[in-house]
Motif scaffolding. Structure first.
Motif, PDB file in Angstrom:
ATOM      1  N   SER A 329       0.835  -1.206   0.000  1.00 28.19           N
ATOM      2  CA  SER A 329       0.000   0.000   0.000  1.00 28.19           C
ATOM      3  C   SER A 329       0.868   1.254   0.000  1.00 28.19           C
ATOM      4  O   SER A 329       0.542   2.256  -0.643  1.00 28.19           O
ATOM      5  CB  SER A 329      -0.913   0.009   1.228  1.00 28.19           C
ATOM      6  N   MET A 330       1.995   1.181   0.688  1.00 25.92           N
ATOM      7  CA  MET A 330       2.924   2.307   0.782  1.00 25.92           C
ATOM      8  C   MET A 330       3.518   2.641  -0.588  1.00 25.92           C
ATOM      9  O   MET A 330       3.526   3.798  -1.010  1.00 25.92           O
ATOM     10  CB  MET A 330       4.022   1.963   1.781  1.00 25.92           C
ATOM     11  N   VAL A 331       4.004   1.623  -1.307  1.00 27.74           N
ATOM     12  CA  VAL A 331       4.651   1.881  -2.600  1.00 27.74           C
ATOM     13  C   VAL A 331       3.635   2.243  -3.680  1.00 27.74           C
ATOM     14  O   VAL A 331       4.005   2.794  -4.720  1.00 27.74           O
ATOM     15  CB  VAL A 331       5.502   0.673  -3.054  1.00 27.74           C
ATOM     16  N   LEU A 332       2.349   1.939  -3.433  1.00 22.92           N
ATOM     17  CA  LEU A 332       1.299   2.312  -4.381  1.00 22.92           C
ATOM     18  C   LEU A 332       0.650   3.643  -4.034  1.00 22.92           C
ATOM     19  O   LEU A 332      -0.277   4.083  -4.720  1.00 22.92           O
ATOM     20  CB  LEU A 332       0.223   1.213  -4.425  1.00 22.92           C
ATOM     21  N   GLY A 333       1.122   4.272  -2.951  1.00 26.24           N
ATOM     22  CA  GLY A 333       0.588   5.577  -2.559  1.00 26.24           C
ATOM     23  C   GLY A 333      -0.710   5.508  -1.798  1.00 26.24           C
ATOM     24  O   GLY A 333      -1.388   6.530  -1.634  1.00 26.24           O
ATOM     25  N   LEU A 334      -1.082   4.324  -1.310  1.00 29.81           N
ATOM     26  CA  LEU A 334      -2.322   4.177  -0.555  1.00 29.81           C
ATOM     27  C   LEU A 334      -2.130   4.435   0.930  1.00 29.81           C
ATOM     28  O   LEU A 334      -3.100   4.592   1.671  1.00 29.81           O
ATOM     29  CB  LEU A 334      -2.893   2.766  -0.758  1.00 29.81           C
ATOM     30  N   LEU A 335      -0.865   4.436   1.383  1.00 27.09           N
ATOM     31  CA  LEU A 335      -0.510   4.750   2.760  1.00 27.09           C
ATOM     32  C   LEU A 335       0.735   5.630   2.741  1.00 27.09           C
ATOM     33  O   LEU A 335       1.518   5.577   1.783  1.00 27.09           O
ATOM     34  CB  LEU A 335      -0.226   3.476   3.568  1.00 27.09           C
ATOM     35  N   PRO A 336       0.950   6.423   3.800  1.00 31.68           N
ATOM     36  CA  PRO A 336       2.199   7.207   3.865  1.00 31.68           C
ATOM     37  C   PRO A 336       3.409   6.285   3.934  1.00 31.68           C
ATOM     38  O   PRO A 336       3.307   5.134   4.376  1.00 31.68           O
ATOM     39  CB  PRO A 336       2.046   8.003   5.178  1.00 31.68           C
ATOM     40  N   ILE A 337       4.558   6.769   3.483  1.00 33.86           N
ATOM     41  CA  ILE A 337       5.791   5.989   3.560  1.00 33.86           C
ATOM     42  C   ILE A 337       6.214   5.878   5.013  1.00 33.86           C
ATOM     43  O   ILE A 337       6.487   6.886   5.679  1.00 33.86           O
ATOM     44  CB  ILE A 337       6.911   6.668   2.730  1.00 33.86           C
ATOM     45  N   VAL A 338       6.255   4.643   5.524  1.00 27.75           N
ATOM     46  CA  VAL A 338       6.548   4.430   6.953  1.00 27.75           C
ATOM     47  C   VAL A 338       7.775   3.558   7.185  1.00 27.75           C
ATOM     48  O   VAL A 338       8.108   3.244   8.320  1.00 27.75           O
ATOM     49  CB  VAL A 338       5.329   3.797   7.677  1.00 27.75           C
ATOM     50  N   GLY A 339       8.454   3.149   6.126  1.00 30.64           N
ATOM     51  CA  GLY A 339       9.651   2.339   6.314  1.00 30.64           C
ATOM     52  C   GLY A 339       9.339   0.925   6.761  1.00 30.64           C
ATOM     53  O   GLY A 339       9.847   0.461   7.770  1.00 30.64           O
ATOM     54  N   SER A 340       8.486   0.228   5.988  1.00 32.61           N
ATOM     55  CA  SER A 340       8.092  -1.139   6.314  1.00 32.61           C
ATOM     56  C   SER A 340       8.644  -2.076   5.248  1.00 32.61           C
ATOM     57  O   SER A 340       8.206  -2.030   4.096  1.00 32.61           O
ATOM     58  CB  SER A 340       6.565  -1.259   6.372  1.00 32.61           C
ATOM     59  N   PRO A 341       9.608  -2.957   5.591  1.00 32.47           N
ATOM     60  CA  PRO A 341      10.161  -3.880   4.592  1.00 32.47           C
ATOM     61  C   PRO A 341       9.167  -4.956   4.199  1.00 32.47           C
ATOM     62  O   PRO A 341       8.298  -5.330   4.988  1.00 32.47           O
ATOM     63  CB  PRO A 341      11.384  -4.475   5.296  1.00 32.47           C
ATOM     64  N   LEU A 342       9.288  -5.450   2.971  1.00 33.88           N
ATOM     65  CA  LEU A 342       8.472  -6.564   2.500  1.00 33.88           C
ATOM     66  C   LEU A 342       9.142  -7.850   2.954  1.00 33.88           C
ATOM     67  O   LEU A 342      10.294  -8.114   2.595  1.00 33.88           O
ATOM     68  CB  LEU A 342       8.362  -6.523   0.969  1.00 33.88           C
ATOM     69  N   PRO A 343       8.460  -8.669   3.779  1.00 29.54           N
ATOM     70  CA  PRO A 343       9.090  -9.870   4.356  1.00 29.54           C
ATOM     71  C   PRO A 343       9.785 -10.742   3.313  1.00 29.54           C
ATOM     72  O   PRO A 343       9.216 -11.057   2.274  1.00 29.54           O
ATOM     73  CB  PRO A 343       7.907 -10.603   5.004  1.00 29.54           C
ATOM     74  N   ILE A 344      11.024 -11.098   3.601  1.00 29.22           N
ATOM     75  CA  ILE A 344      11.902 -11.950   2.787  1.00 29.22           C
ATOM     76  C   ILE A 344      12.397 -11.234   1.532  1.00 29.22           C
ATOM     77  O   ILE A 344      13.558 -11.370   1.143  1.00 29.22           O
ATOM     78  CB  ILE A 344      11.238 -13.295   2.414  1.00 29.22           C
ATOM     79  N   MET A 345      11.534 -10.454   0.888  1.00 31.14           N
ATOM     80  CA  MET A 345      11.888  -9.810  -0.373  1.00 31.14           C
ATOM     81  C   MET A 345      12.858  -8.642  -0.185  1.00 31.14           C
ATOM     82  O   MET A 345      13.832  -8.507  -0.929  1.00 31.14           O
ATOM     83  CB  MET A 345      10.628  -9.306  -1.073  1.00 31.14           C
ATOM     84  N   SER A 346      12.605  -7.776   0.789  1.00 32.83           N
ATOM     85  CA  SER A 346      13.395  -6.551   0.960  1.00 32.83           C
ATOM     86  C   SER A 346      14.797  -6.839   1.471  1.00 32.83           C
ATOM     87  O   SER A 346      15.016  -7.797   2.228  1.00 32.83           O
ATOM     88  CB  SER A 346      12.694  -5.586   1.927  1.00 32.83           C
ATOM     89  N   TYR A 347      15.739  -6.003   1.078  1.00 33.30           N
ATOM     90  CA  TYR A 347      17.105  -6.107   1.572  1.00 33.30           C
ATOM     91  C   TYR A 347      17.129  -5.690   3.041  1.00 33.30           C
ATOM     92  O   TYR A 347      16.530  -4.705   3.422  1.00 33.30           O
ATOM     93  CB  TYR A 347      18.021  -5.192   0.760  1.00 33.30           C
TER      94      TYR A 347
END
Length: 374
Positions: A329-347
């Motif tokens: 939702s964050m990367v699609l602009g549906l929520l503010p950017i809060v610094g939430s990694p995508l489990p397993i996928m994100s560095y």
């Protein structure tokens, strides 16, 4: 509560191995493979720092997850408070002497990894509450003592993480804790009162935010107000996702990523890069993998005779759902950017370490599904 009875059966190594949830392991491996190819793409199609580091971490922590899965469920139950206390100690250490980066002091240098204790706390808070409530009778759940102790367990790490500052992670820790309190049987009126209090105090909370945090909130409502500054990241993210179309531009062919229009694409915005390269179909497949993973975690919880294991699996599965939903939702602009990694996928080693520890407890619950902990 569940009927308590003795459990004396001891599984052999091969019996435990056969009891593994191989569908869950398949999903984790698929996500790991996809994440490594995505990280390879962020490095421009070369096996450089981010792709090497991510590959080593995934192999190491996945192997650790398999190894820890053989531990008896009673081990996780007996060390739950210790896990929470150590993680809380790490948080205090990070707030006082931690490594500072990008204006936040939230890491501890352990030489082989820069540990972010707040990521571990997402798991520690769930396992701690699962231990605390596993023997509580339902009529006693809403006692004054339990409410005060629960609030103390939840608020201590939240306040420490907020002070780092890391508002996004503190919100996710709060959500993880609240989910378990809900599942444990807390009266709905407490959630209603808390929600109303939060809404009423929202203007005061916003006024206390740091300038960059206020900027994120304003950018969420109108990214075009500063398209080359605060709104740049989210605008480029939506362009990248939209340009992927149905089937995507192809592996290593994402123009937004390769032309460096999209900063921080290897961390919280890894889904943006993946979606640009593999399009709507690839994104749906990724969502299906996460959906099956979450379903298996919840299914393992539903078949466990231990209330501790049941509560942890329900809490952890729900938390994974929240993390995936918030990130996308964050990367699609549906929520503010809060610094939430995508489990397993994100560095990020800390996020992957925490996820794998959570999965190992889930697998231990699966192996010892007939075990009832007194």
């Amino acid at each position: 509560m569940f009927e308590q009875s003795s459990y004396s059966e001891q599984y052999t190594f091969f019996q435990k191995l056969r009891s593994f949830d191989f569908v869950l392991i398949f999903c984790v491996l698929c996500l790991g493979i996809i994440s490594n190819f995505s990280m390879y793409s962020t490095d421009g199609g070369e096996f450089l720092y981010h792709s090497k580091s991510h590959f080593i971490r995934f192999v190491t922590f996945f192997s650790m997850m398999i190894f820890l899965s053989f531990f008896n469920l009673r081990f996780w139950h007996s060390t739950a408070y210790l896990f929470y206390t150590i993680t809380l100690g790490f948080l205090i250490w990070a707030s006082m002497y931690g490594v500072t980066a990008s204006g936040s002091q939230r890491w501890i240098n352990l030489y082989f990894i820069n540990l972010q204790p707040s990521e571990l706390m997402k798991i520690a808070i769930i396992v701690c509450f699962a231990r605390y409530f596993h023997r509580e009778q339902m009529p006693n759940i809403n006692s004054f003592k339990n409410i005060i102790i629960s609030m103390a367990i939840l608020l201590l790490p939240i306040l420490l993480v907020v002070s780092q500052p890391d508002l996004g992670t503190s919100i996710l820790i709060a959500i993880s804790g609240v989910i378990v309190l809900w599942l444990a049987g807390f009266n709905i009126k407490y959630f209603i009162y808390s929600g109303l209090t939060l809404i009423i105090s929202l203007p005061f909370v916003i006024s206390m935010l740091k300038p960059y945090q206020k900027q994120r909130v304003l950018t969420f409502f109108n990214p075009d107000r500063d398209p080359l500054g605060a709104g740049y990241q989210i605008i480029q993210s939506k362009i990248a996702v939209g340009s992927g179309g149905l089937t995507g531009k192809g592996f290593l062919k994402g123009t937004q990523s390769y032309l460096e229009f999209l900063p921080e694409k290897h961390t919280d915005f890894i889904f943006t890069l993946f979606s640009e390269e593999h399009g709507f179909i690839g994104s749906v497949i990724l969502l299906i993998l996460y959906g099956v993973l979450i379903f298996r975690i919840l299914n393992i919880g539903s078949h466990s005779r231990s209330f501790f294991g049941k509560l942890f699996c329900y809490g952890f599965g729900s938390a994974i759902f929240v993390y995936v939903t918030v990130n996308m939702s964050m990367v699609l602009g549906l929520l503010p950017i809060v610094g939430s990694p995508l489990p397993i996928m994100s560095y990020g080693g800390s996020s992957m370490l925490a996820t794998m520890i959570g999965l190992s407890i889930v697998m231990s619950t699966k192996i010892h599904s007939k075990q009832i902990i007194h």
